[in-house]
Structures are given as structure tokens and as C-alpha cells.
Design a protein around this motif. Structure first.
Motif, mmCIF file in Angstrom:
data_model
loop_
_atom_site.group_PDB
_atom_site.id
_atom_site.type_symbol
_atom_site.label_atom_id
_atom_site.label_comp_id
_atom_site.label_asym_id
_atom_site.label_seq_id
_atom_site.Cartn_x
_atom_site.Cartn_y
_atom_site.Cartn_z
ATOM 1 N N ASP A 1 0.930 -1.185 0.211
ATOM 2 C CA ASP A 1 0.031 0.149 0.065
ATOM 3 C C ASP A 1 0.823 1.280 -0.065
ATOM 4 O OD1 ASP A 1 0.907 -0.510 2.707
ATOM 5 O OD2 ASP A 1 -0.857 0.543 3.507
ATOM 6 N N TYR B 1 1.869 5.059 -2.677
ATOM 7 C CA TYR B 1 2.201 6.295 -2.207
ATOM 8 C C TYR B 1 3.102 7.274 -2.908
ATOM 9 C CZ TYR B 1 -0.858 4.851 1.755
ATOM 10 O OH TYR B 1 -1.752 4.254 2.410
ATOM 11 N N PRO C 1 6.666 -9.434 -0.359
ATOM 12 C CA PRO C 1 5.282 -9.959 -0.627
ATOM 13 C C PRO C 1 5.425 -11.508 -1.115
ATOM 14 C CG PRO C 1 5.328 -7.775 -1.264
ATOM 15 C CD PRO C 1 6.627 -8.144 -1.035
ATOM 16 N N SER D 1 3.102 -8.454 12.205
ATOM 17 C CA SER D 1 2.641 -6.944 12.220
ATOM 18 C C SER D 1 2.025 -6.731 10.785
ATOM 19 C CB SER D 1 3.908 -6.147 12.490
ATOM 20 O OG SER D 1 4.773 -6.182 11.334
ATOM 21 N N TYR D 2 2.090 -7.648 9.948
ATOM 22 C CA TYR D 2 1.188 -7.476 8.607
ATOM 23 C C TYR D 2 -0.035 -7.690 8.820
ATOM 24 C CZ TYR D 2 5.765 -7.141 6.348
ATOM 25 O OH TYR D 2 7.314 -6.843 5.960
ATOM 26 N N MET D 3 -0.885 -6.649 8.801
ATOM 27 C CA MET D 3 -2.248 -6.916 9.007
ATOM 28 C C MET D 3 -3.032 -7.773 7.830
ATOM 29 S SD MET D 3 -3.281 -4.999 11.855
ATOM 30 C CE MET D 3 -1.874 -4.353 12.875
ATOM 31 N N ASP D 4 -2.471 -7.751 6.623
ATOM 32 C CA ASP D 4 -3.092 -8.600 5.464
ATOM 33 C C ASP D 4 -2.885 -9.885 5.793
ATOM 34 O OD1 ASP D 4 -0.531 -8.319 5.247
ATOM 35 O OD2 ASP D 4 -0.597 -8.226 2.640
ATOM 36 N N ARG E 1 -10.275 15.039 5.723
ATOM 37 C CA ARG E 1 -10.075 15.286 7.098
ATOM 38 C C ARG E 1 -10.672 16.494 7.668
ATOM 39 N NH1 ARG E 1 -3.542 13.680 7.207
ATOM 40 N NH2 ARG E 1 -3.881 11.423 7.460
ATOM 41 N N PHE F 1 -8.267 7.324 6.666
ATOM 42 C CA PHE F 1 -6.718 6.960 6.566
ATOM 43 C C PHE F 1 -6.546 6.838 4.995
ATOM 44 C CE2 PHE F 1 -7.931 5.477 10.853
ATOM 45 C CZ PHE F 1 -7.115 6.089 11.637
ATOM 46 N N ALA F 2 -5.184 7.017 4.785
ATOM 47 C CA ALA F 2 -4.797 6.494 3.324
ATOM 48 C C ALA F 2 -4.767 5.118 3.254
ATOM 49 C CB ALA F 2 -3.489 7.106 3.016
ATOM 50 N N PHE F 3 -5.058 4.391 2.279
ATOM 51 C CA PHE F 3 -5.058 3.021 2.258
ATOM 52 C C PHE F 3 -4.525 2.734 0.567
ATOM 53 C CE2 PHE F 3 -6.160 -0.560 4.987
ATOM 54 C CZ PHE F 3 -6.576 0.258 5.905
ATOM 55 N N GLY F 4 -3.211 2.994 0.474
ATOM 56 C CA GLY F 4 -2.783 2.737 -0.929
ATOM 57 C C GLY F 4 -3.199 4.032 -1.745
ATOM 58 N N ASP F 5 -4.104 3.382 -3.116
ATOM 59 C CA ASP F 5 -4.520 4.146 -3.919
ATOM 60 C C ASP F 5 -5.833 4.583 -3.508
ATOM 61 O OD1 ASP F 5 -5.614 1.773 -4.423
ATOM 62 O OD2 ASP F 5 -5.596 1.941 -6.522
ATOM 63 N N GLU G 1 -7.013 -4.187 8.724
ATOM 64 C CA GLU G 1 -6.347 -3.209 9.208
ATOM 65 C C GLU G 1 -7.346 -1.847 9.607
ATOM 66 O OE1 GLU G 1 -2.981 -2.306 6.521
ATOM 67 O OE2 GLU G 1 -2.153 -0.936 7.943
ATOM 68 N N PHE H 1 -8.313 -2.850 13.277
ATOM 69 C CA PHE H 1 -7.090 -2.660 14.065
ATOM 70 C C PHE H 1 -7.529 -1.157 14.215
ATOM 71 C CE2 PHE H 1 -3.355 -2.134 16.022
ATOM 72 C CZ PHE H 1 -2.905 -3.455 16.580
ATOM 73 N N MET H 2 -7.352 -0.196 13.455
ATOM 74 C CA MET H 2 -7.228 1.235 13.522
ATOM 75 C C MET H 2 -8.801 1.590 14.184
ATOM 76 S SD MET H 2 -5.238 2.633 10.691
ATOM 77 C CE MET H 2 -6.054 2.407 9.097
ATOM 78 N N MET I 1 -7.873 0.738 17.829
ATOM 79 C CA MET I 1 -6.875 1.518 18.532
ATOM 80 C C MET I 1 -7.278 2.842 19.047
ATOM 81 S SD MET I 1 -3.698 1.146 16.056
ATOM 82 C CE MET I 1 -2.542 2.419 17.026
#
Lengths: 247, 312
Positions: A198, A202, B177, B202-205, B254, B263-267, B303, B306-307, B310
Motif C-alpha cells: 500500500d 503513495y 510479498p 505485524s502485517y495486517m493483511d 480530514r 486513513f490513506a490506504f494505498g491508492d 487493518e 485494528f485502527m 486503537m
């Protein structure tokens, strides 16, 4: 946007004995770009990066970083770049303040600058109450944000980030990228490696290394179009699966 | 499914485990009153960032660390009183590469087999899939292997005595990956052989590849369940938004008064709203000058969950 080139390599190569770790890579990075340097484990990323930051001499080819030659002007390169990695970033048994003083000093800031810039940094990261604590006590995410801020304290032309967000929680990981954007916006070129796909999205442009060779280089949008993929992860897997060398 | 679980023996049981570390002046609560159980034959994931307490839990379960408080059992054996038995039936792959760097690939594997009174030949079928990829390099010293190869060797060494349960502490950290995908395929095969697996990441995917997961932060479990159940309980509509200028879009989202989280999620950017009204958002973005944007409702990932947890 200016099209000033800050990294330029031409057939840059590194051999260890008869093993070619980096095989004639040629690319350019523009000022203010966030350049994602991707590749599978063992593809040659770290070796390439070591040549670019002036700590490993190429076997052949040429490269200029911040306008300096990677063969002859490695000391000037080091003065004009910042560097942080996941493995080594700060001294765990020094306090936040001491780390700032040490690194800013190494990067050639004056005592006055260190004082004012250091204070501004601590305020910005909201670490006023922690500034006399040893870095080892900070959560990883804070450490990484601090390490990045210190790596750009001397306003380098380029900052090299080697897997800066590995193991960091998802919220902090995004805050870290906010900082990257801000730095790039301020004209600092960002050269970054990551295993989070991901994060590849960016980047302004992304290169993917397979077996020592750059097999793809373009913006994430163009790469996805070119490889008819829905995400950078798919593009990466398509290319990296072709790797033949046993790491 | 739920009622069937009582038929299984528990592979792991933790009750109110607490572990604190004290340095000169400060005390860190690494594991803060953690309880959970793992069913036999299950792939159970501890999901959380560095500092969540995952490694301490692994070290308590593998009898390498004593908890301050609480009870823990592995396959019915107590981690304090029956540590010796536990050590002979578990396989442990620590987060830090812990094989002998100056022994070759083959020597390392042989060493671990010998310690457990067995031979490579006896359990070869268990490691064959993984070890085959290493065999061309079997005379290479372990210290000279790349990250992905080290990881395969470490897994082989953790398996060579045919353990009943495997503890894998962040086996895919720093792994690309493609190798991560392969690693999870290996775990799937081990599961079919009846080995229970506790794995942290720690990789949520990677969470969705586990049967059940515990989402952890700062020494505590925020949630335990099947990944799909956790996703189903997100409880909010989640929208993916993208536009030509993603950076400005993030700032604008925001600043949007109805934004609850963004939240930003890749594209794409992922968004939840206080007042769930995509039409209103559409108008807001149009007014903000975004012309080429797209808003679509999506299923959250781990993910996202999780956020969301949090922030509470």
C-alpha cells in the motif's frame, strides 16, 4: 515543478566475485519525488542503495547523487543526504536530546542551529516531556518518527529510507507517511524501500528490481495499467515471481 | 461451529498472564492480564505492532520466560511445572534469527534433529517441501543466507522433531510479498498435517489467513475472533474514496465535518462518517473542486478494524 535530477545512474553494477548483485541499473530521480525502490529479498536493493549513499564502491557504471560522483565524491554525498533504516537509526542508550545533538553535529550543524532546530523538532513531535529519556524506552513508532526527523534536520537534498515502517502500528505508519509527504513537499527527495505494497501506491514513481535488474519503473498508476493489475501488490508479485536466482 | 469446539483439546490456554520488565527507573507492562486459548489444529494469529507483547507471550509459552502472574498451559502441560515436556513437543521459531551462523544449512538441521533425539531422515517428509528449496545450498553457512532462505531454514529446524505445536514469532517480518505468500502456503500445508500453529505478525493483511486472531496493542488484547467475524462487527459503513489529487483529497476529507475517521490506504482513502450520507460527501467534494473522484462502499479489512479499535 522543476525537473532537476538529483540521482542519476548509468549501468551501475556491483559484483561480488562472479556474482552480479546489481546488474547495469540506469535510472533518474527528480527533485522532490518520492521514489519507491522495491524488490524481493535478495534482488539487490540494499547493495544498490549502499553504492548510492557512498559506502560501497561500484564495480562499473556511473552514478551521481546530489550532483556528486559515487566513486570520487563520497564524502560530499554523505553531507548532502540523510539516511535511516529500520535496523539502525538511533542510539538506544542516549536520550532524545543527545541523539539530536550527536547526529546534527555529525551532519555539520552549528551549536546554535542544533539548539534551535532541535527544540523545534521536539516541539513538533510533541516530545517535550520525553526529551531527556533514553531512546530505548520509546515505542518503535515514535523512534522511527524521531529518526526520520533527525535524518532531515540538516535539510539534505535526498533522504534514503530503508524499510522505515517495518513493524510499526498502522496509525503511526500513516503518520510517518504524512511526514514523508511534508518533506517531499518542502523539496527533499525521498528514496524509500518498503515491503508494504500500500505504501508503494503513495510513491510518485516506483522501480521494481528482480535479480539485480530494474524490470519496471513508472508511476504506480501507469504500472497497474501496463500490467493490467488492480494493485501494486499484484504488479509486484507478477514481476518478482519471475526471479530465478536463489536469493 | 462454536459448539463443536468443546470436543477439541486446547493447544494453548492462557489465563490472566501478566509480565512486567523493570529497567532502572521505569517499569514496562509488556503483557497486561492476557487470557486466550488456541484450539488444537488451529492457526491462531497474534496481530499487532512491535511492543504489543507478542514476543513475551511466545517466550512464556515456550517456557523461556516466567510470567509474573497467571496460568499458562501448552497441550495441557503447565509452563512452569512441566516445562521439560513442553520443550520436547513444541517447535519455536524466534523473531530474531537464532540458528548457528557458522554451521552450514545441513549441519544446523542435523544439530536440531540430534538435540531432539531424532534424525533428518525420520521426519524428512514433514520438512521436505521447505527443505527441498534449501538443498542446493546445504553446504552454505547459515550466516551467508539471504533473509528468505534463513526463514525457511529456521522453519525446517523448528519442525524437524515433529512438534505437535509450532510457535512462529513474526516469521515474515522484513520478507517481501512473494516470499510471504509462499510462507503462508507452507503453513497451510502444515496445518493439514495436524500441527497447531500460533503465529504473530505485524502485517495486517496476513490476519485473514488465520482461523482466529487476537488483535493486540500495548500488552493487551483488543479483540479475539475469526477474521471474518471481526470484519462483520466493524459496525459502520466504510467508503473508499479516490480522486486525481490524492494528497489534497486526504486533507479535504480530514476537514470534512462529517468525517469520523479517514486513513490513506494505498491508492484509496478509507472513510467512515458520523452522518452516513454519501450524497452529502459527494456535494462537499464537488464544491471543494474535485472533479474526478469516486466514492464506493467497501468491506473493511483487518487493518481498518485494528485502527478503529486503537482509537477507543
Amino acid at each position: 515543478m522543476t525537473n532537476e535530477i538529483v540521482i542519476k545512474t548509468d549501468k551501475l553494477t556491483k559484483k561480488f566475485g562472479d556474482f552480479t548483485a546489481v546488474n547495469e541499473i540506469s535510472f533518474e530521480v527528480n527533485k522532490g519525488e518520492i521514489f519507491g525502490f522495491l524488490g524481493a529479498n535478495g534482488a539487490g536493493k540494499t547493495t544498490a542503495m549502499k553504492m548510492l549513499i557512498g559506502i560501497s564502491k561500484p564495480s562499473s557504471g556511473s552514478a551521481e547523487v546530489a550532483g556528486f560522483d559515487v566513486y570520487k565524491q563520497t564524502e560530499q554525498i554523505k553531507k548532502n543526504i540523510g539516511y535511516m533504516s529500520q535496523r539502525f537509526s538511533l542510539y538506544e542508550d542516549l536520550t532524545i536530546k543527545e541523539n539530536i545533538q550527536l547526529f546534527a553535529g555529525i551532519y555539520g550543524l552549528t551549536d546554535k542551529e542544533i539548539e534551535s532546530k532541535g527544540e523545534a523538532l521536539i516541539t513538533k513531535l510533541n516530545l517535550q516531556n520525553e526529551s531527556n529519556k533514553v531512546v530505548g524506552q520509546l515505542p518503535l513508532g515514535w523512534k522511527q518518527k524521531l529518526a526520520f526527523s533527525i535524518a532531515i534536520l540538516h535539510r539534505p537534498k535526498i533522504v534514503f529510507l530503508d524499510e522505515p515502517t517495518g513493524g510499526v502500528d498502522p496509525v503511526t505508519r500513516r503518520q510517518f507517511w504524512d511526514m514523508i509527504y511534508e518533506a517531499a513537499d518542502g523539496g527533499i527527495t525521498v528514496f524509500v524501500t518498503t515491503h508494504y505494497m500500500d505504501e508503494a501506491e503513495y510513491c510518485s514513481r516506483v522501480s521494481i528490481m528482480v535479480d539485480g535488474v530494474i524490470t519496471a519503473l513508472d508511476s504506480p498508476a501507469n504500472l497497474k495499467k501496463q500490467y493490467v493489475a488492480g494493485s501494486m501488490e499484484e504488479v509486484f508479485i507478477m514481476l518478482a515471481r519471475k526471479a530465478k536466482r536463489g536469493e | 461451529m462454536q459448539e463443536k469446539e468443546v470436543l477439541y483439546m486446547k493447544a494453548v490456554e492462557l489465563e490472566n498472564i501478566v509480565k512486567t520488565y523493570s529497567a532502572k527507573k521505569s517499569t514496562v507492562v509488556a503483557v497486561n492480564d492476557v487470557s486466550f486459548s488456541v484450539n488444537e489444529g488451529e492457526v491462531f494469529g497474534l496481530i499487532g505492532p512491535d511492543g504489543a507483547g507478542k514476543t513475551s507471550i511466545f517466550r512464556i509459552l515456550t517456557t523461556l520466560l516466567l510470567a509474573d502472574k497467571g496460568i499458562a498451559n501448552v497441550l495441557g502441560y503447565d509452563v512452569v511445572k512441566e516445562w521439560k515436556t513442553i520443550r520436547s513437543i513444541v517447535g519455536y521459531m524466534p523473531g530474531k534469527f537464532s540458528l548457528y551462523q557458522d554451521l552450514t544449512v545441513e549441519e544446523n538441521l542435523e544439530f536440531f534433529a540430534t538435540i531432539f533425539n531424532t534424525t533428518i531422515q525420520e521426519n524428512y517428509d514433514l520438512v521436505a517441501d521447505i527443505y527441498k528449496q534449501l538443498e542446493p545450498f546445504k553446504t552454505r553457512r547459515a550466516g551467508k543466507l539471504s533473509g528468505g532462505m534463513k526463514q525457511k531454514l529456521a522453519l525446517s529446524c523448528a519442525l524437524i522433531h515433529k512438534p505437535k505445536i509450532l510457535f512462529l514469532d513474526e516469521p515474515t517480518t522484513g520478507v517481501d510479498p512473494v516470499s510471504r505468500k509462499e510462507f503462508w502456503e507452507m503453513l497451510k500445508r502444515l496445518k493439514t498435517m495436524g500441527i497447531s500453529i500460533v503465529v504473530s505478525t505485524s502485517y495486517m493483511d496476513e490476519a485473514k489467513l488465520c482461523d482466529r486472531i487476537a488483535l493486540m496493542q500495548n500488552g493487551q488484547i483488543m479483540k479475539i475472533d475469526r477474521p471474518q467475524t471481526i470484519v462483520d462487527e466493524f459496525g459502520k459503513n466504510l467508503y473508499a474514496v479516490n480522486s486525481a489529487n490524492m494528497f489534497r483529497l486526504l486533507t479535504d476529507l480530514r476537514a470534512y465535518p462529517q468525517t469520523e475517521s479517514c486513513f490513506a490506504f494505498g491508492d484509496k482513502h478509507h472513510l467512515t462518517m458520523k452522518e452516513d450520507n454519501p450524497k452529502m460527501l459527494n456535494d462537499y467534494l464537488t464544491n471543494a473542486g474535485h472533479n474526478d473522484f469516486n466514492i464506493s462502499k467497501i468491506e473493511p479489512g483487518i487493518e481498518d478494524c485494528f485502527m478503529q479499535l486503537m482509537k477507543i
